[in-house]
Design an enzyme around this catalytic site. Structure first.
Site, mmCIF file in Angstrom:
data_model
loop_
_atom_site.group_PDB
_atom_site.id
_atom_site.type_symbol
_atom_site.label_atom_id
_atom_site.label_comp_id
_atom_site.label_asym_id
_atom_site.label_seq_id
_atom_site.Cartn_x
_atom_site.Cartn_y
_atom_site.Cartn_z
ATOM 1 N N HIS A 1 -1.055 -3.418 1.712
ATOM 2 C CA HIS A 1 -1.723 -2.111 1.664
ATOM 3 C C HIS A 1 -3.106 -2.218 2.307
ATOM 4 O O HIS A 1 -3.629 -3.324 2.534
ATOM 5 C CB HIS A 1 -1.816 -1.607 0.230
ATOM 6 N N HIS B 1 -3.535 6.145 -4.621
ATOM 7 C CA HIS B 1 -3.386 5.024 -3.676
ATOM 8 C C HIS B 1 -1.902 4.772 -3.403
ATOM 9 O O HIS B 1 -1.033 5.198 -4.175
ATOM 10 C CB HIS B 1 -4.047 3.759 -4.248
ATOM 11 N N ASP C 1 -6.314 4.372 6.626
ATOM 12 C CA ASP C 1 -6.469 4.313 5.174
ATOM 13 C C ASP C 1 -5.107 3.987 4.573
ATOM 14 O O ASP C 1 -4.143 3.721 5.304
ATOM 15 C CB ASP C 1 -7.076 5.609 4.624
ATOM 16 N N CYS C 2 -5.013 4.041 3.234
ATOM 17 C CA CYS C 2 -3.779 3.567 2.592
ATOM 18 C C CYS C 2 -2.545 4.346 3.009
ATOM 19 O O CYS C 2 -1.535 3.776 3.435
ATOM 20 C CB CYS C 2 -3.947 3.588 1.080
#
Length: 206
Positions: free
Chosen positions: A181, A169, A123-124
């Protein structure tokens, strides 16, 4: 009469003997002259040979002594100018190396919620953590924690490798107003423009 005949015969013999002696003398003189001519010719030949040898030796000596002695007989060949090597490109900063490494995952590493793998997906914040870990730098796991590491810089001062913090984020600044990203489920790591209106902060940790 007999005495006269004997005298004539004796005179004839003497004359013949005299002629023979004269012929021998003339032959001897001829031989001597020829011998002298041969000797003179041989001496001249030896003198010419010696002069030629001396000239040849002097030429060879001159050739070694003076490197330009035969320069008029040498064809000048133009050669390409050897250019100096260009200056090596400046080494990348650590931040640029981190950004370049992150870029290598663009368009193929999938978003995986809770993931932090550079092989199977992340994930980010798992992505940013894994990228830094590859360089031996440990950073916290979550967006909230990464928002407080290092120190804050403005977007105008941002450099490759800085962490761009959004509300919920995070991404890596790549330079030139771009970030790398892992956006959201169903996508892969992306390279796109910074959406600055939503930026919460930019953190520099290197």
């Amino acid at each position: 009469m007999k005495h006269v005949m004997k005298f004539k015969d004796a005179l004839k013999i003497k004359i013949m003997a005299l002629l023979a002696v004269c012929a021998m003398i003339a032959l001897s003189a001829t031989v001597v002259v020829l011998a002298d001519e041969i000797i003179v010719a041989e001496a001249d030949r030896q003198a010419d040979d010696s002069a030629a040898y001396t000239e040849s030796e002097e030429s060879r000596k001159q050739e070694f002594i003076d490197p330009h002695y035969y320069v008029q007989d040498i064809e000048v060949i133009e050669t390409e100018t050897i250019e100096e090597p260009e200056e090596a490109e400046a080494e990348l900063t650590l931040g640029e190396q981190i950004a370049d490494f992150a870029y290598s995952f663009v368009d193929w590493l999938p978003y995986v919620w809770g993931g932090e793998s550079l092989e199977y997906g992340a994930d980010c914040c798992g992505f940013t953590q894994a990228i830094y870990r590859a360089f031996g730098i440990e950073i916290p796991r979550t967006v909230e924690e990464q928002a407080y590491i290092g120190y804050s810089v403005s977007l105008e001062d941002a450099q490759p490798g800085d962490i761009v913090i959004y509300y919920g984020h995070v991404g890596l600044y790549a330079g030139d107003g771009m970030i790398i990203h892992s956006p959201y489920p169903g996508t892969c790591v992306s390279y796109e423009s910074v959406y600055d209106q939503e930026i919460q902060d930019i953190r520099r940790i290197i």
